[in-house]
Design a protein around this motif. Structure first.
Motif, mmCIF file in Angstrom:
data_model
loop_
_atom_site.group_PDB
_atom_site.id
_atom_site.type_symbol
_atom_site.label_atom_id
_atom_site.label_comp_id
_atom_site.label_asym_id
_atom_site.label_seq_id
_atom_site.Cartn_x
_atom_site.Cartn_y
_atom_site.Cartn_z
ATOM 1 N N VAL A 1 1.862 9.303 -9.669
ATOM 2 C CA VAL A 1 1.792 10.161 -8.486
ATOM 3 C C VAL A 1 0.350 10.585 -8.222
ATOM 4 O O VAL A 1 -0.099 10.605 -7.074
ATOM 5 C CB VAL A 1 2.721 11.389 -8.638
ATOM 6 N N ASN A 2 -0.388 10.899 -9.283
ATOM 7 C CA ASN A 2 -1.797 11.268 -9.112
ATOM 8 C C ASN A 2 -2.605 10.115 -8.530
ATOM 9 O O ASN A 2 -3.454 10.323 -7.659
ATOM 10 C CB ASN A 2 -2.408 11.715 -10.443
ATOM 11 N N VAL A 3 -2.364 8.907 -9.008
ATOM 12 C CA VAL A 3 -3.063 7.734 -8.476
ATOM 13 C C VAL A 3 -2.710 7.537 -7.004
ATOM 14 O O VAL A 3 -3.582 7.249 -6.168
ATOM 15 C CB VAL A 3 -2.726 6.470 -9.297
ATOM 16 N N GLN A 4 -1.447 7.720 -6.654
ATOM 17 C CA GLN A 4 -1.017 7.579 -5.265
ATOM 18 C C GLN A 4 -1.730 8.596 -4.371
ATOM 19 O O GLN A 4 -2.213 8.247 -3.293
ATOM 20 C CB GLN A 4 0.493 7.764 -5.161
ATOM 21 N N VAL A 5 -1.825 9.827 -4.815
ATOM 22 C CA VAL A 5 -2.486 10.874 -4.030
ATOM 23 C C VAL A 5 -3.970 10.566 -3.864
ATOM 24 O O VAL A 5 -4.523 10.698 -2.770
ATOM 25 C CB VAL A 5 -2.273 12.262 -4.681
ATOM 26 N N VAL A 6 -4.612 10.118 -4.919
ATOM 27 C CA VAL A 6 -6.040 9.797 -4.846
ATOM 28 C C VAL A 6 -6.281 8.647 -3.876
ATOM 29 O O VAL A 6 -7.181 8.708 -3.025
ATOM 30 C CB VAL A 6 -6.599 9.476 -6.250
ATOM 31 N N LEU A 7 -5.480 7.589 -3.968
ATOM 32 C CA LEU A 7 -5.672 6.438 -3.085
ATOM 33 C C LEU A 7 -5.411 6.789 -1.620
ATOM 34 O O LEU A 7 -6.158 6.375 -0.730
ATOM 35 C CB LEU A 7 -4.776 5.275 -3.530
ATOM 36 N N LYS A 8 -4.390 7.580 -1.376
ATOM 37 C CA LYS A 8 -4.104 7.978 0.003
ATOM 38 C C LYS A 8 -5.166 8.937 0.530
ATOM 39 O O LYS A 8 -5.492 8.915 1.719
ATOM 40 C CB LYS A 8 -2.711 8.579 0.108
ATOM 41 N N SER A 9 -5.734 9.746 -0.345
ATOM 42 C CA SER A 9 -6.823 10.633 0.069
ATOM 43 C C SER A 9 -8.063 9.822 0.432
ATOM 44 O O SER A 9 -8.763 10.147 1.393
ATOM 45 C CB SER A 9 -7.155 11.623 -1.042
ATOM 46 N N ILE A 10 -8.330 8.773 -0.332
ATOM 47 C CA ILE A 10 -9.448 7.883 -0.012
ATOM 48 C C ILE A 10 -9.226 7.239 1.350
ATOM 49 O O ILE A 10 -10.142 7.172 2.178
ATOM 50 C CB ILE A 10 -9.638 6.823 -1.118
ATOM 51 N N CYS A 11 -8.006 6.772 1.599
ATOM 52 C CA CYS A 11 -7.685 6.168 2.897
ATOM 53 C C CYS A 11 -7.867 7.170 4.031
ATOM 54 O O CYS A 11 -8.386 6.828 5.096
ATOM 55 C CB CYS A 11 -6.259 5.641 2.904
ATOM 56 N N MET A 12 -7.453 8.402 3.799
ATOM 57 C CA MET A 12 -7.597 9.432 4.819
ATOM 58 C C MET A 12 -9.073 9.692 5.123
ATOM 59 O O MET A 12 -9.465 9.817 6.287
ATOM 60 C CB MET A 12 -6.935 10.720 4.336
ATOM 61 N N ASN A 13 -9.897 9.757 4.088
ATOM 62 C CA ASN A 13 -11.321 9.986 4.295
ATOM 63 C C ASN A 13 -11.989 8.809 4.997
ATOM 64 O O ASN A 13 -12.875 8.996 5.829
ATOM 65 C CB ASN A 13 -12.012 10.277 2.964
#
Length: 69
Positions: A33-45
C-alpha cells in the motif's frame, strides 16, 4: 482563515481520489500500500508539472503538442 488553507490541501486529496483511484487501497499489506501511494503521488506530481509547463507557456511554432492525436 482555516478554510482557505484547508481548501488548498483538500484539492490534492480530491484529485488523488478521483483521478488516481486512491479512495481505497488496491493491495493488502503495509509495504504494498505504501508503494502504491508513493507511485500514485509521483504520477500526480508529474501531472501537475506537465500542466504548469503547458498551461503557463503558449505553444510556439513547431513545438510538439502533447494532446495532439
Amino acid at each position: 482563515m482555516i478554510s482557505k488553507k484547508r481548501y488548498i490541501v483538500e484539492q490534492c486529496f480530491g484529485t488523488a481520489k478521483h483521478l488516481f483511484g486512491m479512495g481505497r487501497a488496491s493491495y493488502f499489506g503495509t509495504i504494498k500500500v505504501n508503494v502504491q501511494v508513493v507511485l500514485k503521488s509521483i504520477c500526480m506530481n508529474l501531472k501537475k508539472a506537465a500542466n504548469k509547463i503547458f498551461v503557463d507557456e503558449p505553444f510556439k511554432r513547431g513545438a510538439v503538442c502533447p494532446n495532439a492525436a
